[in-house]
Enzyme design. Structure first.
Site, short mmCIF file in Angstrom:
data_model
loop_
_atom_site.label_atom_id
_atom_site.label_comp_id
_atom_site.label_asym_id
_atom_site.label_seq_id
_atom_site.Cartn_x
_atom_site.Cartn_y
_atom_site.Cartn_z
N GLN A 89 79.05 -26.08 -10.95
CA GLN A 89 79.22 -24.94 -10.04
C GLN A 89 80.66 -24.42 -10.10
OE1 GLN A 89 76.70 -23.50 -8.48
NE2 GLN A 89 77.92 -21.98 -7.41
N LYS A 91 69.89 -24.51 -4.82
CA LYS A 91 69.40 -24.80 -6.18
C LYS A 91 68.62 -26.12 -6.18
CE LYS A 91 73.19 -22.21 -8.29
NZ LYS A 91 74.42 -22.16 -9.11
N ASP A 118 73.36 -22.14 -17.64
CA ASP A 118 74.03 -20.92 -17.17
C ASP A 118 74.34 -19.95 -18.32
OD1 ASP A 118 74.53 -21.04 -14.34
OD2 ASP A 118 76.13 -22.50 -14.66
N1 GUN Z 1 79.24 -19.65 -9.15
C1 GUN Z 1 78.76 -18.45 -8.77
N2 GUN Z 1 77.66 -18.13 -9.51
C2 GUN Z 1 77.48 -19.15 -10.37
C3 GUN Z 1 76.49 -19.42 -11.38
O1 GUN Z 1 75.59 -18.61 -11.65
N3 GUN Z 1 76.62 -20.60 -12.04
C4 GUN Z 1 77.62 -21.48 -11.76
N4 GUN Z 1 77.67 -22.60 -12.48
N5 GUN Z 1 78.54 -21.26 -10.85
C5 GUN Z 1 78.46 -20.11 -10.14
#
Ligand code: GUN
Length: 281
Positions: A97, A53, A120
């Protein structure tokens, strides 16, 4: 039949190109979109995802504001970090995350994120808006799945969609969005009876339960679209939640792992960040 491959890597590149143009348009107004990523602990998969990311931000001209906390950080420390990033005007999108260490209440953390910066779409207010069909932001993996289908000119209305996996991150929001797009949605999980039978009646299968190759290829209906959200490490290999080689023989469309939904999720995170920056200004 051998299925057409949905190349998530190639589509993600195209989407990133569009996002870069929007970043440049913001730059011309003196605005740099910013994404804050909070990583707690050293879960190896989370480390890789967050590193990707952050790297993609830099590639597109988005400011990456990084916060790394140790595995034994307290819930209070994490809440303070979130509060600091909520107040930081460089930050337009903010994510923590998942999963978090077990001593931290993830609901409390998600509720602490400013809903306007919730890139998100996991804040309860944004989940509620999505459920009402009035989304402020669409969760990145769900948006990635929909965008891949859209670019393949796959019509969702009227289709029988079977989603396997009821997580808050993928299964539930994907069910809500497919429903809003007029699919008939069945949301399956570990206690579902006759999963093979349900998968076999699906026009569209979304596999998102995190179990390597649990959806057998011979369950899939001839010509079905198969979207594999799973990323499982088996020895040295990455495999999805679908038994790919066998499913490919029956499906009409299928996503590979890696190179399917994964790159799309990151591309949609970048797009969401830029959308939030545009709305903030
Ligand atoms: N863990 C697995 N997928 C995601 C996501 O799309 N966002 C976040 N914040 N954590 C994750």
């Amino acid at each position: 039949m051998s299925a057409k491959l949905l190349d998530g890597k190639a589509v993600a590149e195209q989407e990133n190109g569009r996002t870069r143009e929007r970043v440049e348009a913001l730059a011309a107004r003196g605005i740099t979109p910013g994404l804050a990523t909070v990583l707690v602990g050293d879960n190896p998969a989370s480390r890789v995802y967050v590193a990707n990311k952050r790297k993609t931000c830099k590639k597109l001209g988005i400011a990456s504001i990084d916060a790394d906390l140790p595995a034994d950080a307290s819930e209070q420390q994490l809440l303070e970090t979130v509060a600091r990033l909520n107040a930081d005007s460089r930050v337009h999108g903010l994510l923590v995350q998942m999963p978090l260490p077990s001593h931290i209440d993830d609901h409390k953390v998600l509720e602490a994120i400013d809903p306007r910066k919730d890139v998100d779409g996991f804040h309860p207010q944004n989940v509620g808006l999505l459920a009402l069909g009035r989304p402020w932001i669409i969760p990145c993996t769900t948006q990635g799945i929909l965008r891949l289908l859209e670019r393949a000119e796959y019509g969702i209305a009227g289709k029988n969609a079977v989603i396997v996996g009821r997580s808050n991150i993928v299964g539930k929001p994907t069910a809500l969005l497919l429903l809003a797009l007029h699919a008939t949605v069945t949301l399956c999980h570990t206690r579902t009876r006759d999963l093979p039978g349900l998968v076999g009646r699906a026009d569209l299968v979304v596999a998102a339960m995190g179990r390597p190759e649990a959806i057998r290829g011979d369950w899939v209906a001839e010509g079905a679209a198969v979207i594999d959200v799973g990323i499982n490490r088996v020895g040295e290999k990455l495999v999805g939640d679908v038994e790919f080689a066998a499913a490919r023989e029956r499906a009409g469309l299928i996503t590979p792992v890696p190179g399917g939904v994964g790159p799309m999720t990151i591309a949609m995170l970048m797009e969401n960040t830029v959308s939030l920056a545009e709305r903030a200004h």
